[in-house]
Every structure is written in structure tokens, then in C-alpha cells.
Design a protein around this motif. Structure first.
Motif, short mmCIF file in Angstrom:
data_model
loop_
_atom_site.label_atom_id
_atom_site.label_comp_id
_atom_site.label_asym_id
_atom_site.label_seq_id
_atom_site.Cartn_x
_atom_site.Cartn_y
_atom_site.Cartn_z
N GLY A 188 33.05 -44.61 1.46
CA GLY A 188 34.04 -44.33 0.43
C GLY A 188 34.33 -45.49 -0.48
N PHE A 189 33.48 -46.51 -0.44
CA PHE A 189 33.76 -47.73 -1.20
C PHE A 189 33.59 -47.51 -2.71
CE2 PHE A 189 32.33 -51.91 -2.91
CZ PHE A 189 33.54 -52.57 -2.77
N LYS A 190 32.58 -46.74 -3.12
CA LYS A 190 32.37 -46.51 -4.55
C LYS A 190 33.56 -45.77 -5.16
CE LYS A 190 29.13 -44.69 -7.97
NZ LYS A 190 30.22 -44.15 -8.82
N ALA A 191 34.06 -44.76 -4.46
CA ALA A 191 35.22 -44.02 -4.98
C ALA A 191 36.43 -44.94 -5.09
CB ALA A 191 35.53 -42.84 -4.06
N PHE A 192 36.61 -45.81 -4.10
CA PHE A 192 37.72 -46.76 -4.14
C PHE A 192 37.56 -47.69 -5.34
CE2 PHE A 192 39.75 -50.77 -3.27
CZ PHE A 192 40.96 -50.43 -2.68
N ASN A 193 36.35 -48.23 -5.53
CA ASN A 193 36.09 -49.14 -6.65
C ASN A 193 36.34 -48.45 -7.98
OD1 ASN A 193 35.49 -51.80 -6.21
ND2 ASN A 193 33.30 -51.61 -6.53
N ASP A 194 35.87 -47.22 -8.11
CA ASP A 194 36.05 -46.48 -9.36
C ASP A 194 37.53 -46.21 -9.64
OD1 ASP A 194 33.32 -46.45 -9.69
OD2 ASP A 194 33.06 -44.39 -9.01
N GLY B 87 39.30 -50.41 -9.34
CA GLY B 87 38.70 -51.57 -10.00
C GLY B 87 38.01 -52.52 -9.04
N PHE B 88 37.13 -53.35 -9.62
CA PHE B 88 36.30 -54.21 -8.77
C PHE B 88 37.09 -55.31 -8.07
CE2 PHE B 88 36.12 -56.05 -13.05
CZ PHE B 88 36.42 -57.39 -12.81
N ALA B 89 38.22 -55.75 -8.66
CA ALA B 89 39.01 -56.79 -8.00
C ALA B 89 39.60 -56.26 -6.68
CB ALA B 89 40.12 -57.28 -8.91
N SER B 90 40.08 -55.02 -6.71
CA SER B 90 40.59 -54.41 -5.49
C SER B 90 39.44 -54.14 -4.51
CB SER B 90 41.32 -53.10 -5.81
OG SER B 90 42.49 -53.35 -6.57
N LEU C 129 46.53 -52.22 2.87
CA LEU C 129 45.95 -52.67 1.61
C LEU C 129 45.99 -51.58 0.55
CD1 LEU C 129 44.31 -54.87 0.05
CD2 LEU C 129 42.25 -53.81 0.99
N GLN C 130 45.70 -50.35 0.92
CA GLN C 130 45.61 -49.25 -0.05
C GLN C 130 46.88 -48.40 0.01
OE1 GLN C 130 42.13 -46.73 0.27
NE2 GLN C 130 43.06 -45.13 -1.00
N ARG C 131 47.79 -48.68 -0.88
CA ARG C 131 49.05 -47.93 -0.93
C ARG C 131 48.89 -46.60 -1.65
NH1 ARG C 131 52.61 -50.19 2.69
NH2 ARG C 131 52.68 -52.48 2.45
N ASP C 132 47.98 -46.58 -2.61
CA ASP C 132 47.76 -45.39 -3.43
C ASP C 132 46.69 -44.53 -2.76
OD1 ASP C 132 46.93 -43.55 -5.37
OD2 ASP C 132 47.34 -44.94 -7.02
N THR C 133 47.01 -43.27 -2.50
CA THR C 133 46.08 -42.40 -1.77
C THR C 133 45.43 -41.35 -2.66
OG1 THR C 133 47.94 -40.96 -1.12
CG2 THR C 133 47.29 -42.71 0.42
N ARG C 134 45.23 -41.70 -3.94
CA ARG C 134 44.55 -40.74 -4.82
C ARG C 134 43.09 -40.54 -4.40
NH1 ARG C 134 43.99 -44.59 -10.15
NH2 ARG C 134 45.83 -45.55 -9.25
N VAL C 135 42.52 -41.52 -3.68
CA VAL C 135 41.20 -41.35 -3.06
C VAL C 135 41.37 -41.62 -1.57
CG1 VAL C 135 39.92 -42.00 -5.13
CG2 VAL C 135 40.54 -43.76 -3.46
#
Length: 305
Positions: A177-183, A186-189, A250-256
Motif C-alpha cells: 500500500g505504499f504507492k497509494a500512501f505516497n500518492d 506526498g513523497f516526504a510523508s 504516523l498516519q492520522r488520515d485514513t483516506r487510504v
């Protein structure tokens, strides 16, 4: 300071290239002879202009600069060398008389890596140069983001284990799921997630009790750990638990969906094998792991059963 004739030591294979900058022709001759007799190619220059011209032609493995005589502004020369593309990242060692300590400090602040104070022996300069080149080579083999060993050291570690008698295993780890997270973020996250996984693996290996444990970063979101059984399974389980926990912080936003980690375990001691075969087997097991949902650990034995 003494010149050691080339006849005193046998010629050696090429060790690299040194750019030597000094207005003192006699000192250049002494240092050149001592570098060449152990296999270095030497480019020498009496001043900054000709040193920069030498850099235009070739990237050296190290630069040795006598800071006091050169243009009466050694630190300024250091800055000019560091601005040159071929001088920006190579080890730079300055030579300075002991009474010019301020020049040494200014040179270090300008970008020099090391200082050798006069009087010195050519052997001391040679040892400092070799040490800095070795350290630079080690740093260049690290992945910039995680500071973990890259592909070269990973291959060296696995080949070393292949030549030994002790049992060992390879863990091949990959994010899901890394690509979806990056998209989405962003790449910094995305870099933060990769660093989180790197830290999680290193901490699990450190706590495992395997004093010979090794962690490498293949690139992107792929990692390798080399361990002895039964530490391999314990480390894999610890990584899954800690990564899933910390990813939710680390991931507070759960849109993905949250990223997860797939871990393949391959028995490196199983039968005759090679580095390439170990890689192919690990990739095959990892592919099976990635077909499962969430963070998982899959062993080669499970696929065979």
C-alpha cells in the motif's frame, strides 16, 4: 620528513587518484613519491587555479592541500575546491603548521575533512588519506535516506554467510500500500514511512540477541535482514507488531488504508545455493506474502508444505 625511495617497497596495484596542491615543490615531490610507491596516481598543482583545472579533467579519490602557502588563503581555496563538481564530495585533507591553528579551524569550517599538522611524516599523511578514502567508500555504499547498507554490502554479507557453516536466514521485507500512501500524502510523508520501517527492523534485530544480525536497505521500500534461527522468526514477528502499531500513530488520515509489511523468510543454509538463487527464492516467497492481507510473515517452508 624523509623520502622513501620506490625501491624500498614493491609497486602495488592502483589505489586511486590523489590531487596534491602545494607551492612547495620539494614537499610535493616527497609526497608524490610516497603516494605513487603504494599505487596512487598523483595529480599535483602548485596553486588553486591549476588545481581547479586538474579537477576539470578528472575526479580524484582524495585531495591533499597545504593551506598556508596556497594563495595565502587556504580556507578560501578549500571553498573553491568544494564548489567544483569533482571536488564537492571527495575527502579533503589539509596540511598546516602547528602555529597556524586558526588556519586549520577555518579550513575545517570551509569544508575540509581532516587536518595534518607540520611537522609530519609522509606515512602519517598516507594513513590519513587511506582512512578518509575508506570511510568515504563506506558512506557511499549506504542508502541516503536510511543510512543503512545498500546492495553491495548486502551481497557481501550473503556471500559471507554462504561460505560459512552456521545456519542463517534471509528476511526480505516490503511495504504494502505504499504507492497509494505516497500518492495521497506526498513523497516526504512516504519517506517517513520508509524510515519508520528501517528503524523498526534495526530495533528488532538489536533486541533479538543475534550479535551477527545484519540489516540492509535494497532501495525504495525493500529491506533485507540476515539472522540466525530462531532469531529470524522472532524478529519478523516483532517487526510486524511494532510497525502496525507505529503506522497508526504516523498516519492520522485514513483516506487510504494503512501501509502494512510483507516479510518473507528464506533458509540460507538449505542445500547448496548461490547469491542469485537466494534472491530468487526470497522474491518468490515475498510474492506469496504480498497476496495476503495486512502485515504477514511467510516462510519458504510454508510454501513447500
Amino acid at each position: 620528513m624523509t623520502l622513501r625511495p620506490a625501491a624500498d617497497r614493491p609497486a602495488q596495484a592502483k589505489s586511486g587518484t590523489i590531487l596534491l596542491i602545494d607551492e612547495d615543490a620539494r614537499l610535493r615531490e616527497i609526497l608524490r613519491a610516497n603516494f605513487e610507491v603504494v599505487g596512487f596516481e598523483v595529480l599535483d598543482a602548485p596553486d588553486a587555479a591549476r588545481a581547479l583545472a586538474a579537477l576539470d579533467r578528472k575526479r580524484p579519490d582524495a585531495i591533499v592541500l597545504d593551506v598556508v602557502p596556497v594563495a595565502s588563503d587556504g580556507p578560501g581555496v578549500v571553498e573553491r575546491l568544494r564548489r567544483h563538481p569533482h571536488g564537492s564530495h571527495v575527502p579533503l585533507i589539509v596540511l598546516t603548521p602547528r602555529m597556524h591553528a586558526d588556519e586549520a579551524v577555518r579550513s575545517l569550517e570551509a569544508g575540509a575533512d581532516d587536518v595534518v599538522t607540520k611537522p609530519f611524516t609522509p606515512e602519517e599523511v598516507l594513513a590519513r588519506v587511506r582512512s578518509r578514502i575508506k570511510r568515504a567508500a563506506g558512506e557511499s555504499s549506504l542508502q541516503p535516506l536510511t543510512k543503512l547498507p545498500g546492495n553491495g554490502p548486502i551481497e557481501d554479507e550473503i556471500r559471507k554467510r554462504l561460505g560459512g557453516a552456521a545456519p542463517w536466514s534471509v528476511l526480505y521485507l516490503d511495504l504494502d500500500g505504499f504507492k497509494a500512501f505516497n500518492d495521497a500524502f506526498g513523497f516526504a510523508s512516504g519517506d517517513d514511512v520508509i524510515k519508520l520501517l528501517a528503524t523498526t527492523i534495526v530495533e528488532a534485530v538489536s533486541r533479538s540477541g543475534d550479535g551477527d544480525g545484519f540489516v540492509g536497505h535494497v532501495g525504495g521500500d525493500d529491506f533485507v535482514a540476515v539472522l540466525r534461527p530462531p532469531h529470524d522468526a522472532a524478529v519478523a514477528g516483532a517487526v510486524v507488531t511494532a510497525f502496525d502499531r507505529d503506522m497508526r500513530v504516523l498516519q492520522r488520515d485514513t483516506r487510504v488504508p494503512y501501509c502494512s509489511v510483507s516479510i518473507a523468510i528464506v533458509d540460507g543454509s538449505r542445500g547448496p545455493s548461490s547469491y542469485d538463487e537466494i534472491g530468487e527464492r526470497a522474491a518468490r516467497v515475498k510474492k506469496a506474502a504480498k497476496r495476503k492481507r495486512g502485515s504477514v510473515v511467510v516462510t519458504e517452508n510454508e510454501l513447500a508444505s
